[in-house]
Design a protein around this motif. Sequence first.
Motif, mmCIF file in Angstrom:
data_model
loop_
_atom_site.group_PDB
_atom_site.id
_atom_site.type_symbol
_atom_site.label_atom_id
_atom_site.label_comp_id
_atom_site.label_asym_id
_atom_site.label_seq_id
_atom_site.Cartn_x
_atom_site.Cartn_y
_atom_site.Cartn_z
ATOM 1 N N GLU A 1 51.088 40.391 32.350
ATOM 2 C CA GLU A 1 51.424 39.457 31.730
ATOM 3 C C GLU A 1 52.596 39.013 32.034
ATOM 4 O O GLU A 1 53.848 39.379 32.674
ATOM 5 N N ASN A 2 52.834 37.493 31.995
ATOM 6 C CA ASN A 2 53.882 36.738 32.156
ATOM 7 C C ASN A 2 54.222 36.831 33.736
ATOM 8 O O ASN A 2 55.386 36.738 34.244
ATOM 9 N N SER A 3 53.103 36.942 34.802
ATOM 10 C CA SER A 3 53.335 36.978 35.839
ATOM 11 C C SER A 3 52.187 36.183 36.686
ATOM 12 O O SER A 3 51.119 36.104 36.241
ATOM 13 N N ASN A 4 52.672 35.593 37.769
ATOM 14 C CA ASN A 4 51.698 34.661 38.298
ATOM 15 C C ASN A 4 51.325 35.467 39.849
ATOM 16 O O ASN A 4 50.741 34.785 40.740
ATOM 17 N N TRP A 5 51.568 36.697 40.084
ATOM 18 C CA TRP A 5 50.951 37.597 40.919
ATOM 19 C C TRP A 5 49.800 38.555 40.560
ATOM 20 O O TRP A 5 49.894 38.932 39.555
ATOM 21 N N VAL A 6 48.949 38.444 41.558
ATOM 22 C CA VAL A 6 47.835 39.355 41.229
ATOM 23 C C VAL A 6 47.499 40.451 42.454
ATOM 24 O O VAL A 6 47.619 40.017 43.486
ATOM 25 N N GLU A 7 47.438 41.592 41.942
ATOM 26 C CA GLU A 7 47.320 42.498 42.800
ATOM 27 C C GLU A 7 45.638 42.852 43.319
ATOM 28 O O GLU A 7 44.903 42.766 42.091
ATOM 29 N N ILE A 8 45.310 43.163 44.340
ATOM 30 C CA ILE A 8 43.844 43.116 44.602
ATOM 31 C C ILE A 8 43.793 44.550 45.406
ATOM 32 O O ILE A 8 44.354 44.944 46.252
ATOM 33 N N ARG A 9 42.509 45.388 45.049
ATOM 34 C CA ARG A 9 42.112 46.478 45.696
ATOM 35 C C ARG A 9 40.538 46.180 45.969
ATOM 36 O O ARG A 9 39.940 45.650 45.187
ATOM 37 N N GLY A 10 40.078 46.647 47.230
ATOM 38 C CA GLY A 10 38.636 46.745 47.539
ATOM 39 C C GLY A 10 38.515 48.351 47.765
ATOM 40 O O GLY A 10 39.245 48.871 48.607
ATOM 41 N N ILE A 11 37.204 48.776 47.068
ATOM 42 C CA ILE A 11 37.075 50.229 47.160
ATOM 43 C C ILE A 11 35.576 50.303 47.480
ATOM 44 O O ILE A 11 34.668 49.721 46.978
ATOM 45 N N VAL A 12 35.348 51.145 48.418
ATOM 46 C CA VAL A 12 33.835 51.504 48.904
ATOM 47 C C VAL A 12 33.684 53.291 48.732
ATOM 48 O O VAL A 12 34.353 53.830 49.387
ATOM 49 N N SER A 13 32.624 53.162 48.062
ATOM 50 C CA SER A 13 32.472 54.819 47.673
ATOM 51 C C SER A 13 33.599 55.570 47.419
ATOM 52 O O SER A 13 33.941 56.843 48.059
ATOM 53 N N GLY A 14 34.698 55.101 46.370
ATOM 54 C CA GLY A 14 35.808 55.794 46.230
ATOM 55 C C GLY A 14 36.912 55.913 47.196
ATOM 56 O O GLY A 14 37.978 56.269 46.858
ATOM 57 N N VAL A 15 36.744 54.953 48.373
ATOM 58 C CA VAL A 15 37.832 54.759 49.278
ATOM 59 C C VAL A 15 38.310 53.601 49.305
ATOM 60 O O VAL A 15 37.647 52.695 49.476
ATOM 61 N N THR A 16 39.681 53.491 49.479
ATOM 62 C CA THR A 16 40.169 52.220 49.465
ATOM 63 C C THR A 16 40.148 51.400 50.768
ATOM 64 O O THR A 16 40.346 52.257 51.834
#
Length: 124
Positions: free
Chosen positions: A94-109
């Motif tokens: 909330e109140n941030s213009n930054w987004v954190e992104i993660r990609g996961i395949v079969s439980g592994v980042t």
Amino acid sequence: MCIRVGHTVTITEEMVKQYAFLSGDNNPIHQDPQEAKKYHFQKPIAHGMLVMGFGAEIVAALAGRNCVISEYELNFVNPVFVNDSVQLIAEKRENSNWVEIRGIVSGVTVVKGKAKFEILSNSK
């Protein structure tokens, strides 16, 4: 408070072929299993920019209308293989213009990064 958006996409052989054609990136590690093995990948890997495009799509969905992505970085911590199903998750505080992104395949980042978005002013 944190807002989270997720989407799973399967990186198909057809997507990789189309991306190679459109981008001109015809590196054989993306389509030839034998070439991928020469570089110690168990099978062909997806183009990084193809995966980044799907990440940008969920950032845009989270940011909403009248916004542009002004900064974007994604680090590939593990390979994304052709036919992998990647669960992409974007989180915004909330109140941030930054987004954190993660990609996961079969439980592994496989990817992680961040993006910054800016709200466009109404020009009437």
